[in-house]
Design an enzyme around this catalytic site. Sequence first.
Site, PDB file in Angstrom:
ATOM      1  N   MET A  62      12.574  -2.302  -7.091  1.00 19.66           N
ATOM      2  CA  MET A  62      12.590  -2.082  -8.534  1.00 19.66           C
ATOM      3  C   MET A  62      11.401  -1.204  -8.932  1.00 19.66           C
ATOM      4  SD  MET A  62      11.326  -5.727 -10.130  1.00 19.66           S
ATOM      5  CE  MET A  62      11.938  -6.871  -8.902  1.00 19.66           C
ATOM      6  N   ASP A  90       7.699   3.250  -8.168  1.00 17.83           N
ATOM      7  CA  ASP A  90       6.684   3.577  -7.175  1.00 17.83           C
ATOM      8  C   ASP A  90       7.351   4.251  -5.972  1.00 17.83           C
ATOM      9  OD1 ASP A  90       4.215   3.718  -5.891  1.00 17.83           O
ATOM     10  OD2 ASP A  90       4.485   1.779  -4.915  1.00 17.83           O
ATOM     11  N   HIS A 133       5.793  -3.749  -1.017  1.00 14.65           N
ATOM     12  CA  HIS A 133       5.291  -4.602  -2.089  1.00 14.65           C
ATOM     13  C   HIS A 133       5.635  -6.045  -1.744  1.00 14.65           C
ATOM     14  CE1 HIS A 133       6.127  -0.957  -4.934  1.00 14.65           C
ATOM     15  NE2 HIS A 133       5.036  -0.779  -4.202  1.00 14.65           N
ATOM     16  N   SER A 166      10.210  -2.120  -1.689  1.00 17.36           N
ATOM     17  CA  SER A 166       9.807  -3.209  -2.576  1.00 17.36           C
ATOM     18  C   SER A 166      10.851  -4.323  -2.461  1.00 17.36           C
ATOM     19  CB  SER A 166       9.655  -2.699  -4.016  1.00 17.36           C
ATOM     20  OG  SER A 166       9.153  -3.723  -4.861  1.00 17.36           O
ATOM     21  N   THR A 167      11.491  -4.710  -3.553  1.00 13.80           N
ATOM     22  CA  THR A 167      12.451  -5.812  -3.522  1.00 13.80           C
ATOM     23  C   THR A 167      13.579  -5.527  -2.530  1.00 13.80           C
ATOM     24  OG1 THR A 167      11.989  -6.161  -5.861  1.00 13.80           O
ATOM     25  CG2 THR A 167      13.922  -7.266  -4.954  1.00 13.80           C
TER      26      THR A 167
END
Length: 354
Positions: free
Chosen positions: A290, A293, A200, A173-174
């Site tokens: 973050m 998931d 993401h 993600s991030t």
Amino acid sequence: MPSGPIRLLLVEDSPVALVLLQRILQEAPDMEVVGVARNGQEALALIPTVKPTLICTDLHMPKMDGLEFTEEVMARCPCPILVISASVQKEDTQTVFRILEAGALDIFPKPRTGLASEYEKTKAELLAKIRVLAGVSVFTHRRRSSIPIAPIAPTTSAPVRNSRPRILALGASTGGPQALLAIVQQLPKTFPVPVLCVQHISDGFLQGLVDWLDHSCALRITIATPGAVPQPGVVYFPPERHHLELDLGGRLQLSQGAPVAGHCPSVSVMFKSVAAYYRRSAVGVLLTGMGRDGADGLHALAQAGSLTIAQDEASCVVFGMPKEAIALGAAQQVLPLGAIAPFLLGSVFGGDFL
């Protein structure tokens, strides 16, 4: 998180966009806009005076654009940077991902209409992203031209498993685009298994991510199509707003299901599907991001007998998803980002396919 208000420097050449962003940010009690600039040159001059916690910058600006500005900031005075851009065309997203490679932390899509109502709809998401990124530590980046690109040799340690895995699954993600590049760029064209990947990312930027990675890596990077049989040496991403799974025959399956842990595509959905089909014959790697998931999915892989790896805290942009997986006991290996590819090439796959 930093103590006191989050000090924001806005770098934006559109007067309308600047006013709308200021309005949103000034309404947040924990944020303070300490400076505004119309281009990178102005922003560089302001940084020593305003000492921002986080910089929000546009992509296209006169005199010094977002890419050059990010390179200068990360070389001179490292500071967390969020790219706020409406650029989703192919030629623009290439630049966006070069900015991330240069050291910016994340992308946030600027409403294309420029209407105040559209900015208001994205307010909560923007403020949440700023709060997370404001607490991230960043480090000096040497300029791209001075960094020699050399392959990292695989380790010669004995394989950690009796049988080699048949698939590699990555979730991020991030901070994920930079982490994925660091790993996939080290995998040779002859890499012996398919790679499934969920990242993401804001709508509109997936194709740019795929093109950027494909240009930078020996493996072929593509967007998955339903019914395809995963091939060795190919990295598959799901289309935007689609979960990526495997059907009973091991073919790629795409669905527009409900978000899981707030995300569609979901890392956990992919990991659980890989666990159900491949059982002991997979490797799952959960990278920076973050939220949580991927944690449950990595646990499912571990329970199925597959090898599971989580990125360590020190090398994560945001130690959220890996932290949750480690807390579940889902990660058999916790490795710094720079060690993951050599570990895969040496200890997991043995390196004799090179």
